[in-house]
Motif scaffolding. Structure first.
Motif, PDB file in Angstrom:
ATOM      1  N   LEU A  15       0.891  -1.281  -0.088  1.00  0.00           N
ATOM      2  CA  LEU A  15      -0.035   0.000  -0.052  1.00  0.00           C
ATOM      3  C   LEU A  15       0.807   1.190   0.023  1.00  0.00           C
ATOM      4  O   LEU A  15       0.617   2.032  -0.810  1.00  0.00           O
ATOM      5  N   ILE A  16       1.670   1.223   0.904  1.00  0.00           N
ATOM      6  CA  ILE A  16       2.658   2.638   0.919  1.00  0.00           C
ATOM      7  C   ILE A  16       3.442   2.686  -0.293  1.00  0.00           C
ATOM      8  O   ILE A  16       3.761   3.894  -0.930  1.00  0.00           O
ATOM      9  N   ARG A  17       3.929   1.447  -1.014  1.00  0.00           N
ATOM     10  CA  ARG A  17       4.656   1.664  -2.462  1.00  0.00           C
ATOM     11  C   ARG A  17       3.580   2.359  -3.450  1.00  0.00           C
ATOM     12  O   ARG A  17       4.000   3.073  -4.146  1.00  0.00           O
ATOM     13  N   GLU A  18       2.375   1.829  -3.370  1.00  0.00           N
ATOM     14  CA  GLU A  18       1.191   2.181  -4.278  1.00  0.00           C
ATOM     15  C   GLU A  18       0.985   3.707  -4.173  1.00  0.00           C
ATOM     16  O   GLU A  18       1.064   4.473  -5.120  1.00  0.00           O
ATOM     17  N   ILE A  19       0.847   4.203  -2.673  1.00  0.00           N
ATOM     18  CA  ILE A  19       0.760   5.396  -2.631  1.00  0.00           C
ATOM     19  C   ILE A  19       1.680   6.340  -3.023  1.00  0.00           C
ATOM     20  O   ILE A  19       1.643   7.545  -3.670  1.00  0.00           O
ATOM     21  N   ARG A  20       3.179   5.902  -2.656  1.00  0.00           N
ATOM     22  CA  ARG A  20       4.228   6.760  -3.207  1.00  0.00           C
ATOM     23  C   ARG A  20       4.305   6.770  -4.780  1.00  0.00           C
ATOM     24  O   ARG A  20       4.617   7.945  -5.146  1.00  0.00           O
ATOM     25  N   LEU A  25       2.754  10.654  -9.788  1.00  0.00           N
ATOM     26  CA  LEU A  25       2.463  10.830 -11.056  1.00  0.00           C
ATOM     27  C   LEU A  25       1.468  11.908 -11.569  1.00  0.00           C
ATOM     28  O   LEU A  25       0.694  12.323 -10.815  1.00  0.00           O
ATOM     29  N   HIS A  26       1.982  12.736 -12.566  1.00  0.00           N
ATOM     30  CA  HIS A  26       1.215  13.727 -13.045  1.00  0.00           C
ATOM     31  C   HIS A  26       0.933  13.935 -14.304  1.00  0.00           C
ATOM     32  O   HIS A  26       2.060  13.996 -15.212  1.00  0.00           O
ATOM     33  N   HIS A  27       0.016  13.515 -14.790  1.00  0.00           N
ATOM     34  CA  HIS A  27      -0.424  13.179 -16.153  1.00  0.00           C
ATOM     35  C   HIS A  27      -1.639  13.391 -16.562  1.00  0.00           C
ATOM     36  O   HIS A  27      -2.714  13.175 -15.764  1.00  0.00           O
ATOM     37  N   ARG A  28      -2.188  13.786 -17.466  1.00  0.00           N
ATOM     38  CA  ARG A  28      -3.558  14.135 -17.814  1.00  0.00           C
ATOM     39  C   ARG A  28      -4.666  13.008 -17.703  1.00  0.00           C
ATOM     40  O   ARG A  28      -5.788  13.317 -17.612  1.00  0.00           O
ATOM     41  N   ASN A  29      -4.072  12.042 -17.952  1.00  0.00           N
ATOM     42  CA  ASN A  29      -5.028  10.656 -17.878  1.00  0.00           C
ATOM     43  C   ASN A  29      -4.658   9.963 -16.723  1.00  0.00           C
ATOM     44  O   ASN A  29      -5.303   8.922 -16.416  1.00  0.00           O
ATOM     45  N   VAL A  30      -4.062  10.503 -15.629  1.00  0.00           N
ATOM     46  CA  VAL A  30      -3.900   9.852 -14.334  1.00  0.00           C
ATOM     47  C   VAL A  30      -4.726  10.895 -13.352  1.00  0.00           C
ATOM     48  O   VAL A  30      -4.461  11.797 -13.006  1.00  0.00           O
ATOM     49  N   LEU A  31      -5.740  10.026 -12.653  1.00  0.00           N
ATOM     50  CA  LEU A  31      -6.526  10.828 -11.525  1.00  0.00           C
ATOM     51  C   LEU A  31      -5.323  11.368 -10.589  1.00  0.00           C
ATOM     52  O   LEU A  31      -4.430  10.287 -10.247  1.00  0.00           O
ATOM     53  N   SER A  77      -4.075   4.917 -24.420  1.00  0.00           N
ATOM     54  CA  SER A  77      -3.722   5.972 -23.387  1.00  0.00           C
ATOM     55  C   SER A  77      -3.378   5.367 -21.876  1.00  0.00           C
ATOM     56  O   SER A  77      -2.676   5.956 -21.284  1.00  0.00           O
ATOM     57  N   THR A  78      -4.143   4.381 -21.671  1.00  0.00           N
ATOM     58  CA  THR A  78      -4.169   3.687 -20.308  1.00  0.00           C
ATOM     59  C   THR A  78      -2.584   2.931 -20.199  1.00  0.00           C
ATOM     60  O   THR A  78      -2.223   3.053 -19.267  1.00  0.00           O
ATOM     61  N   SER A  79      -2.153   2.274 -21.351  1.00  0.00           N
ATOM     62  CA  SER A  79      -0.920   1.655 -21.598  1.00  0.00           C
ATOM     63  C   SER A  79       0.019   2.522 -21.186  1.00  0.00           C
ATOM     64  O   SER A  79       0.895   2.111 -20.633  1.00  0.00           O
ATOM     65  N   LYS A  80      -0.025   3.884 -21.997  1.00  0.00           N
ATOM     66  CA  LYS A  80       1.081   4.922 -21.577  1.00  0.00           C
ATOM     67  C   LYS A  80       1.159   5.224 -20.313  1.00  0.00           C
ATOM     68  O   LYS A  80       2.381   5.505 -19.891  1.00  0.00           O
ATOM     69  N   CYS A  81      -0.030   5.386 -19.632  1.00  0.00           N
ATOM     70  CA  CYS A  81       0.108   5.726 -18.192  1.00  0.00           C
ATOM     71  C   CYS A  81       0.759   4.543 -17.327  1.00  0.00           C
ATOM     72  O   CYS A  81       1.365   4.999 -16.256  1.00  0.00           O
ATOM     73  N   GLN A  82       0.478   3.301 -17.725  1.00  0.00           N
ATOM     74  CA  GLN A  82       1.033   2.332 -16.808  1.00  0.00           C
ATOM     75  C   GLN A  82       2.582   2.381 -17.091  1.00  0.00           C
ATOM     76  O   GLN A  82       3.237   2.147 -16.265  1.00  0.00           O
ATOM     77  N   ASP A  83       2.992   2.699 -18.269  1.00  0.00           N
ATOM     78  CA  ASP A  83       4.372   2.918 -18.527  1.00  0.00           C
ATOM     79  C   ASP A  83       5.004   3.987 -17.487  1.00  0.00           C
ATOM     80  O   ASP A  83       6.104   3.651 -17.128  1.00  0.00           O
ATOM     81  N   LEU A  84       4.240   4.931 -17.511  1.00  0.00           N
ATOM     82  CA  LEU A  84       4.912   6.033 -16.447  1.00  0.00           C
ATOM     83  C   LEU A  84       4.848   5.455 -15.121  1.00  0.00           C
ATOM     84  O   LEU A  84       5.841   5.790 -14.443  1.00  0.00           O
ATOM     85  N   ALA A  85       3.856   4.697 -14.622  1.00  0.00           N
ATOM     86  CA  ALA A  85       4.077   4.250 -13.486  1.00  0.00           C
ATOM     87  C   ALA A  85       5.181   3.128 -13.151  1.00  0.00           C
ATOM     88  O   ALA A  85       5.649   3.081 -12.065  1.00  0.00           O
ATOM     89  N   ASP A  86       5.247   2.548 -14.234  1.00  0.00           N
ATOM     90  CA  ASP A  86       6.435   1.411 -13.972  1.00  0.00           C
ATOM     91  C   ASP A  86       7.781   2.216 -14.092  1.00  0.00           C
ATOM     92  O   ASP A  86       9.062   1.366 -13.835  1.00  0.00           O
ATOM     93  N   GLU A  87       8.043   3.412 -14.285  1.00  0.00           N
ATOM     94  CA  GLU A  87       9.270   4.085 -14.195  1.00  0.00           C
ATOM     95  C   GLU A  87       9.915   4.284 -12.988  1.00  0.00           C
ATOM     96  O   GLU A  87       9.383   4.395 -12.013  1.00  0.00           O
TER      97      GLU A  87
END
Length: 87
Positions: A15-20, A25-31, A77-87
């Motif tokens: 949970l802490i890892r997910e919150i961090r 993440l700052h992207h127009r497609n990420v809440l 677009s969702t896939s690109k957001c996942q790529d951002l999260a994985d970086e």
């Protein structure tokens, strides 16, 4: 008892890892992550991550309710957001 403690500890570490990850993440497609809470359901102590309310629900809900939507663009677009999260 130690087995239960270790499972709980693992859940909280994830949970802490997910919150961090989500909080930076700052992207127009990420809440935006607003925070987290416990006890959305009366008998549950599971943590829940909180984001702004979206009137069309989740992307899965939207795609189900809008069968003629631009699915490829949305999924891409969702896939690109996942790529951002994985970086």
């Amino acid at each position: 008892m130690s087995s239960l403690y270790s499972k709980t500890e693992i859940i909280y570490q994830r949970l802490i890892r997910e919150i961090r990850a989500w909080s930076v993440l700052h992207h127009r497609n990420v809440l935006t992550l607003l925070g987290f809470t416990y006890g959305f359901e009366a008998h549950s102590r599971l943590p829940s991550l909180v984001s702004p309310w979206m009137p069309n629900g989740t992307s899965r809900d939207y795609l189900k309710d809008q069968p003629k939507s631009e699915r490829i663009r949305i999924v891409s677009s969702t896939s690109k957001c996942q790529d951002l999260a994985d970086e």
